[in-house]
Design a protein around this motif. Structure first.
Motif, short mmCIF file in Angstrom:
data_model
loop_
_atom_site.label_atom_id
_atom_site.label_comp_id
_atom_site.label_asym_id
_atom_site.label_seq_id
_atom_site.Cartn_x
_atom_site.Cartn_y
_atom_site.Cartn_z
N ASP A 233 -23.60 35.19 -18.03
CA ASP A 233 -23.89 36.61 -18.29
C ASP A 233 -23.12 37.10 -19.51
N GLU A 234 -23.54 38.24 -20.04
CA GLU A 234 -22.93 38.80 -21.25
C GLU A 234 -21.46 39.17 -21.04
N ASN B 116 -32.69 42.88 -23.15
CA ASN B 116 -32.98 44.32 -23.13
C ASN B 116 -32.65 44.97 -21.80
N GLY B 117 -31.54 44.52 -21.20
CA GLY B 117 -31.11 45.12 -19.94
C GLY B 117 -31.83 44.60 -18.71
N ASP C 113 -31.01 44.90 -12.04
CA ASP C 113 -29.76 44.52 -11.39
C ASP C 113 -29.84 43.03 -11.06
N ILE C 114 -28.79 42.29 -11.34
CA ILE C 114 -28.81 40.85 -11.08
C ILE C 114 -29.09 40.53 -9.62
N ASP D 22 -44.39 45.73 -22.93
CA ASP D 22 -43.87 46.07 -21.60
C ASP D 22 -42.65 45.25 -21.22
N ASP D 23 -42.09 44.50 -22.19
CA ASP D 23 -40.91 43.65 -21.95
C ASP D 23 -41.18 42.51 -20.98
N TRP D 24 -42.42 42.10 -20.87
CA TRP D 24 -42.78 40.89 -20.12
C TRP D 24 -43.11 39.77 -21.10
#
Length: 538
Positions: free
Chosen positions: A134-135, A195-196, A220-221, A292-294
Motif C-alpha cells: 500500500d501507499e 485514484n483512491g 476501503d481496503i 468511470d474509473d473501471w
C-alpha cells in the motif's frame, strides 16, 4: 504500433503475474511439479521475453518429492516495493479430497537473479496468494480461502490480513472481503490502488472453458467491494469459436507512458475433442481506463488473438531447430520432476553428454530421472542418441513425450529377461477417470546388445509416431500412430479442472533393480515444424 500474436509465452506458462520495475518488465508463472520452481521472464517491450530465473532452486526453498501431478507451485505473485523483489508462492502437497495442504511462503531478493532468501512460512489456508504494498508502506496478504466443510463450494472467498515484514508474520484482523461473483470458484487474487480505489482482480469459473477474470473495487481496503458493471472483464466462455479459449487468471501492468496491459492464461484447443496439448499459456491484452474509473479490455471481454504492443516480436529463435548438448551443463529450457537433489538423477560433463541415473518408474511422484523441455509447437520432431546396456526388463531408458503419470508415450531401450536388448514402447493413455499402462504391440523389437541407439518421435498436431535406428542406419518407424492429444490438460487424469501443466518432451531412465544403472545421451534435438493443420500456431 506493431501487432503481436498471442500467446506471448507459448506452451505451459500458467497463472502469469506481471511487474514493471523502471524500464524492465517481469512475468512469473506457475511450474507445478517441475523443478526448479517458478519461471521468471524479462522483457523491455512486452513482446519479446527471455527466461532469466527459476528462483526456487534449492532444497530450503522447495522440495516436492511426493507431490502428486499438478500439485507443487501454484500461481506465484511477483511484486516490488521500491527496495526489493517479493515472491509469494504456494507449494500444494495434495489436491484431491477435502484438504489441499497448500503451504504458502514468501521469499525476497534485491535482484531478480537472486540470491533469493530462505522462505518465510505464512499459512496453509488456501492457495494463489499475493502481496499488496500500500501507499502508506503497509503490506497486505491477499489469499483465497479453502473451506473443507462446504462441499462442493469449497472456494470460500478472498481473505485479507496485514503482513509484518519485520516479525515475518501475519498480524491484526483477518476478514473475508470478497466472496466472488455468480461465476463461482473465486481464486487468484491481485490487489491494486488507483485514484483512491482499491481494486481486486480475481480468477473465477474454474480453469477450463468457463474460466474468467473478474474485477471488483472499494474505497476501503476492507470493503465492501462492488463488481465491475460488465463482469467478467476477460473470458471466452460465451465465445466457443474464438481462437483463444480458457481465458482467465490475470494481472495488469502500466507502462511508463500510462498504457495498461493485462496478462492472463489461455488455451488453444485442437481437434474435435478440443484438447489443449500445449497446456495453459500466457496471453496479453491491451486495456484502458474508462471515465468511470473501471478497467476495460480493448475489444473485450473475449481476448484478442492480435494485440498492439510497443515492439515487434522476433520469432526467429522460436522456429529454429534446437540441438541441445551438455558441455556447459543443462540448458535453461530443461526442467526435471520434484527433487532438489539433482546429483541423484542426472549429471553433465565436459564430454557433452547428459547422464541419467536409473531410479524409479515413469510416473513416480518421488524420484524419477526424467529431464525434459516444454512442447511449445503443435508440430515438431525430437531426436536423441542413447548409450545404455540393460540386463533385463526392469532397466529401461529412452525418449518420452510426457504430461503426467497418467499420460505419456515412451520409446525405451530395455532388455528381455534373458538379457537380449530390445526396444519397447510404453503408452499410458488416460481415459478419465481411469488410467492404464499398455504395450501397444505384442512383440518387442530386438536390437544388438552393443552400440548406441538413435530414438526419434514426430508429432503432427494430434498424431505421434516413433522412430529408431542403430548407429549408421536410417530411421525407421516403430509402433503405431498414437493420439498425441492425450498429452493434454483435458486428459491428465483429472480433466481440465484438475490437470494444470502441459506437454513435455525429453529423456528418462529407470532401474527398478536398484543398481542405479546409467544411460548416456549425446544430445536432444527439438525441431519445430510448420504444419498445415496448426492454424493457431504463433
Amino acid at each position: 504500433m506493431p501487432q503481436v500474436r498471442n500467446p506471448i509465452l507459448p506452451g505451459f506458462h500458467a497463472d502469469p503475474s506481471i511487474l514493471r520495475v523502471g524500464e524492465d518488465y517481469y512475468i512469473a508463472v506457475s511450474t507445478f511439479e517441475w523443478y526448479p520452481g517458478v519461471q521468471i521472464y524479462h522483457s523491455k517491450d512486452l513482446a519479446n521475453w527471455d527466461l532469466v530465473k527459476r528462483p526456487l532452486d534449492r532444497k530450503s526453498l522447495l522440495d516436492m518429492r511426493g507431490n502428486p501431478d499438478s500439485c507443487g507451485i501454484w500461481a506465484p505473485c511477483l511484486t516490488h516495493d521500491g527496495e526489493k523483489f517479493w515472491l509469494v508462492y504456494t507449494d500444494v502437497k495434495r489436491k484431491d479430497g477435502s484438504f489441499k495442504d497448500s503451504h504458502n511462503y514468501i521469499t525476497t531478493a534485491q535482484a531478480i537473479e537472486g540470491p533469493w532468501s530462505d522462505p518465510v512460512y505464512i499459512n496453509s489456508s488456501g492457495f494463489d496468494p499475493s502481496l499488496f504494498h500500500d501507499e502508506d508502506g503497509r503490506k497486505w496478504f491477499v489469499n483465497m480461502i479453502w473451506d473443507h466443510r462446504r462441499r462442493p463450494q469449497t472456494f470460500a472467498g478472498i481473505f485479507l490480513q496485514e503482513y509484518d515484514p519485520v516479525a515475518q508474520t501475519l498480524v491484526g484482523p483477518r476478514k473475508n472481503v470478497f466472496t466472488g461473483t455468480p461465476l463461482g470458484l473465486v481464486e487468484g487474487p491481485h490487489m491494486y490502488k488507483r485514484n483512491g480505489w482499491y481494486y481486486l482482480l480475481t480468477a473465477e469459473g474454474g480453469t477450463a472453458y468457463e474460466h474468467a477474470v473478474s474485477l471488483a473495487r472499494s474505497r476501503d481496503i476492507w470493503g465492501p467491494y462492488e463488481i465491475h458493471p460488465q463482469n467478467p472483464v476477460v473470458s471466452s466462455k460465451d465465445a466457443p469459436l474464438a481462437a483463444i479459449q480458457r481465458a482467465g487468471h490475470g494481472d495488469w501492468v502500466e507502462t511508463p507512458d500510462g498504457k495498461v496491459y493485462l496478462v492472463h492464461l489461455m488455451g488453444r484447443p485442437i481437434g474435435q475433442k478440443r484438447r489443449c496439448v500445449l497446456g495453459r499459456e500466457t496471453s496479453i491484452q491491451e486495456a484502458y481506463w474508462g471515465d468511470d474509473d473501471w478497467l476495460y479490455i480493448k475489444n473485450g471481454p473475449v481476448p484478442s488473438l492480435y494485440v498492439d504492443l510497443p515492439a515487434e516480436r522476433d520469432d526467429t529463435n522460436y522456429w529454429a531447430e534446437q540441438k541441445y548438448t551438455f558441455e556447459s551443463g543443462l540448458h535453461k529450457d530443461f526442467q526435471w520432476l520434484r527433487t532438489p537433489e539433482t546429483e541423484r538423477i542426472f549429471s553433465t560433463g565436459s564430454d557433452g553428454k547428459l547422464t541419467l541415473v536409473g531410479r524409479e518408474a515413469p510416473g513416480s511422484w518421488f524420484e524419477q530421472a526424467l529431464v525434459a523441455r516444454r512442447q511449445t509447437h503443435f508440430s515438431y520432431d525430437a531426436e536423441t542418441v542413447v548409450d545404455f546396456s540393460p540386463i533385463d526388463e526392469r532397466q529401461f531408458a529412452g525418449l518420452t513425450a510426457y504430461y503426467s503419470r497418467f499420460n505419456f508415450f515412451y520409446l525405451t531401450v530395455t532388455a528381455h529377461s534373458d538379457g537380449q536388448r530390445e526396444l519397447l514402447i510404453m503408452a499410458s493413455e488416460a481415459s478419465y477417470p481411469e488410467s492404464k499402462l499398455r504395450f501397444p504391440f505384442p512383440e518387442a523389437v530386438q536390437i544388438p546388445n552393443e552400440g548406441k541407439v538413435r530414438l526419434a518421435l514426430e508429432i503432427r498436431s494430434e498424431e505421434l509416431q516413433f522412430y529408431y535406428a542403430m548407429e549408421g542406419e536410417e530411421l525407421k518407424k516403430i509402433g503405431p500412430v498414437f493420439d498425441a492429444s492425450i498429452i493434454s490438460d483435458e486428459c491428465g487424469g483429472h480433466q481440465a479442472h484438475g490437470s494444470f501443466t502441459g506437454a513435455f518432451v525429453g529423456v528418462a531412465c529407470s532401474d527398478l533393480n536398484g543398481t542405479a544403472l546409467e544411460a548416456k545421451f549425446d544430445h536432444l534435438v527439438y525441431r519445430p515444424v510448420k504444419h498445415v493443420s496448426d492454424r493457431y500456431d504463433v
